[in-house]
Write an enzyme that holds these catalytic residues in place. Structure first.
Site, PDB file in Angstrom:
ATOM      1  N   ARG A   1      39.700  30.508  38.611  1.00 48.52           N
ATOM      2  CA  ARG A   1      39.891  31.444  39.470  1.00 48.52           C
ATOM      3  C   ARG A   1      40.709  31.157  40.585  1.00 48.52           C
ATOM      4  O   ARG A   1      40.586  30.011  41.116  1.00 48.52           O
ATOM      5  CB  ARG A   1      38.589  31.842  40.250  1.00 48.52           C
ATOM      6  CG  ARG A   1      38.653  32.585  41.401  1.00 48.52           C
ATOM      7  CD  ARG A   1      37.489  33.311  41.888  1.00 48.52           C
ATOM      8  NE  ARG A   1      36.816  34.439  41.171  1.00 48.52           N
ATOM      9  CZ  ARG A   1      36.109  35.403  41.526  1.00 48.52           C
ATOM     10  NH1 ARG A   1      35.769  35.364  43.021  1.00 48.52           N
ATOM     11  NH2 ARG A   1      35.744  36.327  40.709  1.00 48.52           N
TER      12      ARG A   1
ATOM     13  N   GLN B   1      35.545  41.135  34.661  1.00 50.68           N
ATOM     14  CA  GLN B   1      35.087  42.168  35.264  1.00 50.68           C
ATOM     15  C   GLN B   1      35.087  43.432  34.360  1.00 50.68           C
ATOM     16  O   GLN B   1      34.199  44.054  34.009  1.00 50.68           O
ATOM     17  CB  GLN B   1      35.664  42.333  36.551  1.00 50.68           C
ATOM     18  CG  GLN B   1      35.027  43.423  37.320  1.00 50.68           C
ATOM     19  CD  GLN B   1      33.624  42.859  37.904  1.00 50.68           C
ATOM     20  OE1 GLN B   1      33.409  42.002  38.647  1.00 50.68           O
ATOM     21  NE2 GLN B   1      32.702  43.819  37.443  1.00 50.68           N
TER      22      GLN B   1
ATOM     23  N   ASP C   1      36.908  49.293  44.800  1.00 49.53           N
ATOM     24  CA  ASP C   1      36.737  47.705  44.890  1.00 49.53           C
ATOM     25  C   ASP C   1      37.070  47.678  46.684  1.00 49.53           C
ATOM     26  O   ASP C   1      37.600  48.513  47.261  1.00 49.53           O
ATOM     27  CB  ASP C   1      37.810  47.154  44.178  1.00 49.53           C
ATOM     28  CG  ASP C   1      37.711  45.431  44.481  1.00 49.53           C
ATOM     29  OD1 ASP C   1      36.839  45.079  44.921  1.00 49.53           O
ATOM     30  OD2 ASP C   1      38.605  44.952  43.990  1.00 49.53           O
TER      31      ASP C   1
ATOM     32  N   HIS D   1      41.687  40.758  36.699  1.00 53.23           N
ATOM     33  CA  HIS D   1      40.101  40.173  36.581  1.00 53.23           C
ATOM     34  C   HIS D   1      39.420  40.813  35.365  1.00 53.23           C
ATOM     35  O   HIS D   1      38.627  41.520  35.192  1.00 53.23           O
ATOM     36  CB  HIS D   1      39.310  40.910  37.918  1.00 53.23           C
ATOM     37  CG  HIS D   1      37.916  40.045  38.188  1.00 53.23           C
ATOM     38  ND1 HIS D   1      37.787  39.093  37.577  1.00 53.23           N
ATOM     39  CD2 HIS D   1      37.230  40.460  39.178  1.00 53.23           C
ATOM     40  CE1 HIS D   1      36.446  38.749  37.903  1.00 53.23           C
ATOM     41  NE2 HIS D   1      36.115  39.592  38.987  1.00 53.23           N
TER      42      HIS D   1
ATOM     43  N   CYS E   1      32.719  46.460  41.655  1.00 59.52           N
ATOM     44  CA  CYS E   1      32.649  45.143  41.147  1.00 59.52           C
ATOM     45  C   CYS E   1      31.820  44.274  41.953  1.00 59.52           C
ATOM     46  O   CYS E   1      31.378  43.400  41.454  1.00 59.52           O
ATOM     47  CB  CYS E   1      34.036  44.616  40.904  1.00 59.52           C
ATOM     48  SG  CYS E   1      35.179  44.613  42.525  1.00 59.52           S
TER      49      CYS E   1
ATOM     50  N   ARG F   1      27.728  40.737  33.679  1.00 53.46           N
ATOM     51  CA  ARG F   1      28.805  39.639  33.634  1.00 53.46           C
ATOM     52  C   ARG F   1      28.411  38.607  32.802  1.00 53.46           C
ATOM     53  O   ARG F   1      29.233  37.908  32.174  1.00 53.46           O
ATOM     54  CB  ARG F   1      29.069  39.240  35.099  1.00 53.46           C
ATOM     55  CG  ARG F   1      29.731  40.293  36.166  1.00 53.46           C
ATOM     56  CD  ARG F   1      31.016  40.642  35.741  1.00 53.46           C
ATOM     57  NE  ARG F   1      32.019  39.467  35.745  1.00 53.46           N
ATOM     58  CZ  ARG F   1      32.613  38.970  36.853  1.00 53.46           C
ATOM     59  NH1 ARG F   1      32.363  39.563  37.947  1.00 53.46           N
ATOM     60  NH2 ARG F   1      33.277  37.788  36.689  1.00 53.46           N
TER      61      ARG F   1
END
Ligand code: CP
Ligand code: NVA
Length: 313
Positions: free
Chosen positions: A100, A130, A228, A127, A268, A296
């Site tokens: 990340r 996700q 988001d 991402h 998310c 996830r």
């Protein structure tokens, strides 16, 4: 070497197997195969994380492997050691990397310079973990135990708010890969980076989305309303301006009512209730945010198991 840096690192023909594996891991949790037995996977994180960090650590462990969390500032990378040398050294020790970071070029360079699979656990650009987990969450509902990936085809997702953020970009790639329609609504001036437009062209998805500044228009006929945060990690200096221009793009019960009657709400997480979405929508009957979070784990285990089939150090 197969990596997972962007959605299109999986071919359409590989998706049925991947989604099926996620379903198998979910239904047999604690009783399935352990394809990471004897492996160690390093997780290099340069940004905060709850879901991604915990789901990867638990997932690697449940697949029989050993997760090793490395805060960027605890390793020499944080003091200026090059990405190239970090990739080459870690390739001698561990079997894969989960990364990340800010600059997407870093995950690409780790993949190019190392000899082990790299998974993108969020960059400023994308991402993908996700979006595959979210798509699985929808497929579980719409596929009803049958054709998971096929159940997504032709469905419409509306993304409301910061349409230039990593999750929005990744949903554009994901929707095109999965045969979904995507419409995004947000304020002008917060568009995707030129780097993302170039990626879309390279992937053959140029023009594969609709953009409007009218949230009600974006959600018309939508099966999913997605949002988001307005201030992604790394954008904190722009907080006041972003809240000012994005406030017309809050997901409210009225906006949900403008989508299909059975439309689902997704986020998310982490959420900022009162900014991009109201608490009522977050807690409402159409919200599937915690299924998203749980999945996830299952989808990332499927991704790990797929990449772990390759040769390690
Ligand atoms: N959705 C997501 O990636 O959450 P974290 O930042 O908590 O990992
Ligand atoms: N767009 C958000 C996603 C967090 C999971 C961010 O980058 O901060």
């Amino acid at each position: 070497m197969k990596h997972f840096l962007k959605e299109t690192d999986f071919q359409p023909s590989e998706l049925d197997t991947l989604f099926g594996l996620a379903r198998e891991f979910k239904s047999n949790r604690g009783h399935h195969a352990t394809p990471l037995a004897g492996q160690t996977w390093a997780m290099i994180f340069s940004k905060s994380s709850t879901r991604t960090r915990v789901s990867f650590e638990v997932g690697i462990h449940e697949l029989g492997g050993n997760p090793m969390f490395l805060n960027r500032n605890d390793i020499q990378l944080g003091r200026g050691e090059t990405i190239a040398d970090t990739a080459r050294v870690l390739s001698r020790f561990v079997h894969g990397l989960v990364v990340r970071t800010f600059d997407h070029a870093e995950v690409q360079q780790l993949a190019d310079m190392g000899a082990i699979p790299v998974i993108n656990a969020l960059t400023d650009l994308l991402h993908p973990c996700q979006i595959f987990s979210d798509a699985f969450t929808l497929a579980e509902r719409w596929g009803r135990g049958g054709d998971l990936v096929g159940s997504l085809r032709g469905r419409k997702i509306a993304f409301i708010g910061d349409r230039g953020c990593n999750v929005a970009n990744s949903w554009i790639l994901g929707a095109n890969l999965l045969g979904m329609k995507i419409s995004l609504a947000g304020p002008p001036g917060f568009d995707a980076a030129p780097e993302f437009d170039q990626l879309l062209v390279r992937e053959g998805f140029s023009g594969g989305y609709e953009f409007t500044t009218d949230a009600a228009e974006a959600v018309r006929n939508a099966d999913v309303v997605y949002t988001d945060v307005w201030v992604s990690m790394g954008k904190e200096e722009e907080t006041a301006e972003r809240i000012r221009v994005m406030s017309p793009f809050q997901v409210t019960p009225a906006l949900m009512a403008a989508a299909k009657p059975d439309a689902l709400f997704m986020h998310c997480l982490p959420a900022h209730a009162g900014q991009e979405v109201t608490q009522e929508v977050l807690d409402g009957p159409r919200s599937i945010i915690f299924d998203q979070a749980e999945n996830r784990l299952h989808m990332q285990k499927a991704i790990l198991a797929t990449l772990a089939q390759q040769r390690g150090p």
